[in-house]
Design a protein around this motif. Structure first.
Motif, PDB file in Angstrom:
ATOM      1  N   ASN A 286      44.237  26.968  36.812  1.00 13.85           N
ATOM      2  CA  ASN A 286      43.736  25.659  36.368  1.00 13.85           C
ATOM      3  C   ASN A 286      42.250  25.500  36.674  1.00 13.85           C
ATOM      4  O   ASN A 286      41.496  24.920  35.889  1.00 13.85           O
ATOM      5  CB  ASN A 286      44.529  24.539  37.050  1.00 13.85           C
ATOM      6  N   TYR A 287      41.837  26.018  37.830  1.00 12.77           N
ATOM      7  CA  TYR A 287      40.420  25.970  38.211  1.00 12.77           C
ATOM      8  C   TYR A 287      39.585  26.749  37.193  1.00 12.77           C
ATOM      9  O   TYR A 287      38.551  26.283  36.724  1.00 12.77           O
ATOM     10  CB  TYR A 287      40.259  26.566  39.605  1.00 12.77           C
ATOM     11  N   GLY A 288      40.056  27.946  36.841  1.00 13.27           N
ATOM     12  CA  GLY A 288      39.284  28.797  35.945  1.00 13.27           C
ATOM     13  C   GLY A 288      39.162  28.250  34.538  1.00 13.27           C
ATOM     14  O   GLY A 288      38.084  28.305  33.933  1.00 13.27           O
ATOM     15  N   ILE A 289      40.263  27.694  34.003  1.00 17.02           N
ATOM     16  CA  ILE A 289      40.232  27.295  32.589  1.00 17.02           C
ATOM     17  C   ILE A 289      39.379  26.057  32.335  1.00 17.02           C
ATOM     18  O   ILE A 289      39.174  25.681  31.180  1.00 17.02           O
ATOM     19  CB  ILE A 289      41.653  27.082  32.020  1.00 17.02           C
ATOM     20  N   LYS A 290      38.848  25.456  33.393  1.00 22.43           N
ATOM     21  CA  LYS A 290      37.882  24.378  33.179  1.00 22.43           C
ATOM     22  C   LYS A 290      36.590  24.926  32.579  1.00 22.43           C
ATOM     23  O   LYS A 290      35.774  24.171  32.051  1.00 22.43           O
ATOM     24  CB  LYS A 290      37.609  23.648  34.491  1.00 22.43           C
ATOM     25  N   SER A 291      36.419  26.244  32.692  1.00 23.94           N
ATOM     26  CA  SER A 291      35.297  26.911  32.031  1.00 23.94           C
ATOM     27  C   SER A 291      35.782  27.462  30.695  1.00 23.94           C
ATOM     28  O   SER A 291      36.785  28.173  30.631  1.00 23.94           O
ATOM     29  CB  SER A 291      34.772  28.065  32.894  1.00 23.94           C
ATOM     30  N   THR A 292      35.058  27.154  29.639  1.00 26.98           N
ATOM     31  CA  THR A 292      35.440  27.661  28.315  1.00 26.98           C
ATOM     32  C   THR A 292      35.216  29.167  28.209  1.00 26.98           C
ATOM     33  O   THR A 292      35.724  29.808  27.289  1.00 26.98           O
ATOM     34  CB  THR A 292      34.632  26.960  27.213  1.00 26.98           C
ATOM     35  N   ARG A 293      34.471  29.741  29.165  1.00 22.04           N
ATOM     36  CA  ARG A 293      34.199  31.175  29.157  1.00 22.04           C
ATOM     37  C   ARG A 293      35.265  31.974  29.910  1.00 22.04           C
ATOM     38  O   ARG A 293      35.305  33.197  29.815  1.00 22.04           O
ATOM     39  CB  ARG A 293      32.837  31.469  29.815  1.00 22.04           C
ATOM     40  N   PHE A 294      36.096  31.295  30.670  1.00 20.76           N
ATOM     41  CA  PHE A 294      37.012  31.973  31.591  1.00 20.76           C
ATOM     42  C   PHE A 294      38.009  32.860  30.851  1.00 20.76           C
ATOM     43  O   PHE A 294      38.640  32.442  29.886  1.00 20.76           O
ATOM     44  CB  PHE A 294      37.761  30.933  32.427  1.00 20.76           C
ATOM     45  N   LYS A 295      38.159  34.120  31.365  1.00 16.90           N
ATOM     46  CA  LYS A 295      39.030  35.095  30.715  1.00 16.90           C
ATOM     47  C   LYS A 295      40.056  35.717  31.653  1.00 16.90           C
ATOM     48  O   LYS A 295      41.147  36.080  31.214  1.00 16.90           O
ATOM     49  CB  LYS A 295      38.192  36.222  30.101  1.00 16.90           C
ATOM     50  N   ALA A 296      39.686  35.891  32.940  1.00 12.98           N
ATOM     51  CA  ALA A 296      40.566  36.680  33.807  1.00 12.98           C
ATOM     52  C   ALA A 296      40.482  36.241  35.259  1.00 12.98           C
ATOM     53  O   ALA A 296      39.419  35.862  35.758  1.00 12.98           O
ATOM     54  CB  ALA A 296      40.214  38.165  33.700  1.00 12.98           C
ATOM     55  N   LEU A 297      41.641  36.323  35.933  1.00 10.70           N
ATOM     56  CA  LEU A 297      41.749  36.088  37.370  1.00 10.70           C
ATOM     57  C   LEU A 297      42.279  37.368  38.004  1.00 10.70           C
ATOM     58  O   LEU A 297      43.358  37.845  37.651  1.00 10.70           O
ATOM     59  CB  LEU A 297      42.708  34.922  37.652  1.00 10.70           C
ATOM     60  N   TRP A 298      41.491  37.936  38.932  1.00 11.40           N
ATOM     61  CA  TRP A 298      41.882  39.154  39.636  1.00 11.40           C
ATOM     62  C   TRP A 298      42.297  38.792  41.055  1.00 11.40           C
ATOM     63  O   TRP A 298      41.582  38.068  41.761  1.00 11.40           O
ATOM     64  CB  TRP A 298      40.714  40.140  39.692  1.00 11.40           C
TER      65      TRP A 298
END
Length: 277
Positions: free
Chosen positions: A79-91
């Motif tokens: 949820n934190y990452g998808i606030k960025s429209t650029r977000f693609k991957a969580l490692w």
């Protein structure tokens, strides 16, 4: 051009503001992640990291397997990452992960945007439909998983090492770029077929799309000329190859220029680098 940002436990960078308007290709939290409070990432320093509107990739690297991420924290990080429209991957690296995640609580946007969640240490990705960790089988996921360092550690179980080898072979067979392979105290020898044999006895066949290799031995372990030439022969099969690092080992004082070293030099490979401690 994107920027890679590291936040390490105890590092002064934790006290700086990460400017959300600057494109951030990779946010790497090294042993600095403490938790997720529903909105912000909590750092070990006690500071909070508010959402970043330009981050593309987030890595949580805890450096110790006893740190366990909960299902809620995994969902929170997505949820934190998808606030960025650029977000693609969580490692997720060097931490215990939930055996599965309830697929009903995944944000719909994560699925529609094909966000990839990766357990790099086990060469698995999180299937957002089933909530289970799975082996990759599509080009996009394999490409993402091979875009960063993959580590085969002596302390990995044989099944984990085999999963990593399978991923690397799949990438090589599909001519997918393998950014870097690190063998951490897991290198044993080069066999007569030119393949790397690991300390577990497993074989790492020649990878024809690898760019970098790091071999870390036991401290002061000797690597002789025959073994060095075998390693050089192994990596020269990849036309993409750029850099070799040997660390913690004792090396010969000089290496004769043989066919493999000549081939690497003729292709402009700059990084045949030896570190001896």
């Amino acid at each position: 051009m994107g920027k890679q940002t590291y936040i390490t436990r105890g590092h002064s960078l934790q006290h700086n503001t990460v400017h959300s308007q600057i494109p951030i290709s990779h946010l790497n939290l090294r042993r600095s992640f403490s938790g997720f409070d529903g909105k912000d990432i909590r750092l070990e320093s006690g500071l909070c990291l508010s959402s970043l509107s330009s981050v593309e990739k987030i890595t949580i690297n805890e450096g110790r397997q006893e740190h366990e991420l909960t299902e809620e924290e995994v969902i929170g990080l997505i949820n934190y990452g998808i606030k960025s429209t650029r977000f693609k991957a969580l490692w997720l690296h060097n931490c215990k992960l939930p055996s599965s995640v309830n697929p009903d609580i995944f944000p719909e946007e994560a699925s529609s945007r094909n966000i990839i969640v990766i357990s790099s240490g086990e060469a698995l990705y999180l299937d957002l439909k089933s909530g289970k960790w799975s082996k990759p089988n599509d080009i996009n996921t394999i490409t993402e998983m091979c875009s960063d360092a993959l580590v085969i550690n002596r302390d990995n179980s044989e099944s984990v090492q085999k999963s990593l080898i399978d991923l690397l072979l799949e990438a090589s067979n599909r001519d997918i770029r393998i950014h870097r392979v690190s063998l951490v105290r897991s290198f044993s020898k080069i066999n007569e077929d030119g393949n790397i044999i690991l300390s577990s006895g497993l074989s790492l066949p020649i990878l024809t799309s690898i760019e970098r290799m790091h071999i870390q031995t036991e401290e002061d372990e000797k690597i002789n000329i025959h073994e060095v030439n075998g390693i050089l022969n192994y990596v020269q099969h990849s036309q993409r190859f750029k850099k070799l690092v040997l660390s913690d080992c004792l090396l010969p004082s000089s290496i004769p220029i043989g066919p493999s070293l000549s081939a690497l030099k003729s292709r402009g490979v700059k990084g045949v680098v030896y570190f001896t401690y």
